[in-house]
Design a protein around this motif. Sequence first.
Motif, short mmCIF file in Angstrom:
data_model
loop_
_atom_site.label_atom_id
_atom_site.label_comp_id
_atom_site.label_asym_id
_atom_site.label_seq_id
_atom_site.Cartn_x
_atom_site.Cartn_y
_atom_site.Cartn_z
N ALA A 153 44.50 18.90 33.55
CA ALA A 153 43.12 19.19 33.95
C ALA A 153 42.75 18.50 35.25
O ALA A 153 42.01 19.05 36.08
CB ALA A 153 42.16 18.78 32.84
N ASN A 154 43.29 17.28 35.47
CA ASN A 154 42.87 16.49 36.63
C ASN A 154 43.96 16.30 37.68
O ASN A 154 43.70 15.73 38.74
CB ASN A 154 42.39 15.12 36.17
CG ASN A 154 43.47 14.35 35.43
OD1 ASN A 154 44.35 14.95 34.80
ND2 ASN A 154 43.43 13.04 35.50
N LYS A 155 45.18 16.76 37.45
CA LYS A 155 46.24 16.62 38.44
C LYS A 155 47.45 17.46 38.03
O LYS A 155 47.53 17.96 36.90
CB LYS A 155 46.67 15.16 38.59
CG LYS A 155 47.40 14.61 37.36
CD LYS A 155 47.94 13.22 37.62
CE LYS A 155 48.78 12.71 36.44
NZ LYS A 155 49.39 11.40 36.73
N SER A 156 48.39 17.58 38.97
CA SER A 156 49.66 18.26 38.70
C SER A 156 50.78 17.39 39.22
O SER A 156 50.59 16.54 40.10
CB SER A 156 49.71 19.64 39.39
OG SER A 156 48.69 20.49 38.90
N MET A 157 51.98 17.60 38.68
CA MET A 157 53.14 16.82 39.10
C MET A 157 54.39 17.70 39.07
O MET A 157 54.46 18.68 38.33
CB MET A 157 53.33 15.60 38.19
CG MET A 157 53.67 15.93 36.76
SD MET A 157 53.63 14.50 35.67
CE MET A 157 51.87 14.23 35.54
N ASP A 169 53.52 13.76 42.75
CA ASP A 169 52.57 13.36 41.71
C ASP A 169 51.17 13.33 42.30
O ASP A 169 50.99 13.28 43.52
CB ASP A 169 52.95 12.00 41.14
CG ASP A 169 52.28 11.74 39.79
OD1 ASP A 169 51.58 12.65 39.30
OD2 ASP A 169 52.45 10.64 39.24
N GLU A 170 50.18 13.37 41.41
CA GLU A 170 48.77 13.35 41.80
C GLU A 170 48.42 14.50 42.75
O GLU A 170 47.59 14.35 43.66
CB GLU A 170 48.42 12.02 42.47
CG GLU A 170 48.65 10.79 41.59
CD GLU A 170 47.61 10.65 40.47
OE1 GLU A 170 46.56 11.29 40.57
OE2 GLU A 170 47.89 9.90 39.51
N CYS A 171 49.06 15.66 42.54
CA CYS A 171 48.73 16.84 43.34
C CYS A 171 47.48 17.48 42.74
O CYS A 171 47.41 17.69 41.52
CB CYS A 171 49.89 17.83 43.34
SG CYS A 171 51.45 17.11 43.92
N MET A 172 46.49 17.81 43.60
CA MET A 172 45.20 18.28 43.09
C MET A 172 44.69 19.48 43.88
O MET A 172 44.73 19.49 45.11
CB MET A 172 44.15 17.17 43.16
CG MET A 172 44.45 15.96 42.32
SD MET A 172 43.08 14.76 42.39
CE MET A 172 43.83 13.37 41.54
N SER A 173 44.20 20.45 43.12
CA SER A 173 43.43 21.54 43.70
C SER A 173 41.96 21.11 43.74
O SER A 173 41.60 20.08 43.15
CB SER A 173 43.59 22.79 42.84
OG SER A 173 42.99 22.59 41.57
N VAL A 177 40.23 18.03 41.56
CA VAL A 177 39.53 16.89 42.17
C VAL A 177 38.19 16.67 41.47
O VAL A 177 37.80 15.53 41.15
CB VAL A 177 39.34 17.13 43.68
CG1 VAL A 177 38.43 16.06 44.27
CG2 VAL A 177 40.68 17.14 44.40
N THR A 178 37.47 17.76 41.21
CA THR A 178 36.18 17.66 40.52
C THR A 178 36.35 17.07 39.13
O THR A 178 35.58 16.21 38.68
CB THR A 178 35.52 19.04 40.43
OG1 THR A 178 35.36 19.56 41.75
CG2 THR A 178 34.18 18.96 39.74
N MET A 179 37.39 17.55 38.42
CA MET A 179 37.64 17.03 37.07
C MET A 179 38.03 15.56 37.11
O MET A 179 37.60 14.77 36.25
CB MET A 179 38.74 17.86 36.40
CG MET A 179 39.10 17.39 35.00
SD MET A 179 37.69 17.44 33.83
CE MET A 179 37.45 19.23 33.70
N ALA A 180 38.83 15.16 38.10
CA ALA A 180 39.24 13.76 38.19
C ALA A 180 38.04 12.85 38.43
O ALA A 180 37.94 11.76 37.86
CB ALA A 180 40.26 13.60 39.31
N GLU A 181 37.10 13.29 39.25
CA GLU A 181 35.89 12.49 39.49
C GLU A 181 35.05 12.38 38.22
O GLU A 181 34.49 11.32 37.92
CB GLU A 181 35.06 13.13 40.62
CG GLU A 181 35.75 13.09 41.98
CD GLU A 181 35.94 11.67 42.49
OE1 GLU A 181 35.15 10.80 42.11
OE2 GLU A 181 36.89 11.44 43.26
N ALA A 182 34.96 13.47 37.47
CA ALA A 182 34.19 13.43 36.23
C ALA A 182 34.82 12.50 35.22
O ALA A 182 34.12 11.78 34.49
CB ALA A 182 34.06 14.84 35.66
N LEU A 183 36.15 12.48 35.18
CA LEU A 183 36.82 11.59 34.23
C LEU A 183 36.67 10.13 34.62
O LEU A 183 36.70 9.24 33.76
CB LEU A 183 38.31 11.97 34.13
CG LEU A 183 38.62 13.32 33.47
CD1 LEU A 183 40.11 13.61 33.51
CD2 LEU A 183 38.11 13.34 32.02
#
Length: 224
Positions: A153-157, A169-173, A177-183
């Motif tokens: 949900a918050n990143k891809s690898m 690692d830590e690849c983000m669409s 990015v929005t989900m990572a900030e919410a988490l």
Amino acid sequence: MKTIHSTTLAAAAVTMVAAVLLASPGVATAQTTASKPAAPATKPAAKPAAAKKPAVSADRTNLKTTAKNVAAGIEAAEDALTPAELAIAERVHVGNLPCELGASVTLAADTKVPGYFDLQGKNFRYRMFPVATTTGAIRLEDRKAGAVWLQLANKSMLMNQKLGIRLADECMSPAQVTMAEALKLNPPASVLDAPKPAAPPAMAAAVTPEPAAAAPAQAASAAR
């Protein structure tokens, strides 16, 4: 007698001179022939002609064509994905995805073959397709190369199972990015955090109701 002898000698001399003159052309011819170099006896043998390659028979050509058609049919069958796999493909984030340490990958959907993706980055390029998982994570694989792309949900690898290394690692669409900030603002409870034990329910005291006093009732009856 002297005259006859002289005449005989003169005739013999003339005969010898004539014989020498007749023999001299043969001698000159022999000398001329001997002075010329002898011609080679035979010419050098000609090089053997190159052997011709055997002509390819029509049966062999037909067999090769049939084999190519069968291989193409097998590849086409492998390209076909199930409806569940196609549904997973619709949820894959595509585009240029920035990763950690300044790296990035590009994930693009194949418009000619639905459900397939081309993933490339620095020193790698993979042909990937979706694989169903029990965890709900989106998983793409390139089984020939051993590459696995995991989308959370918050990143891809990106990992390479054959090499046993993580390539990105830590690849983000933008959505990740929005989900990572919410988490970060509302981190989920970790499975390592033990829940606090609930307080044991208080044991209710057993109260036995006392039987109603019969004395007042009896007094009232006596009064009547």
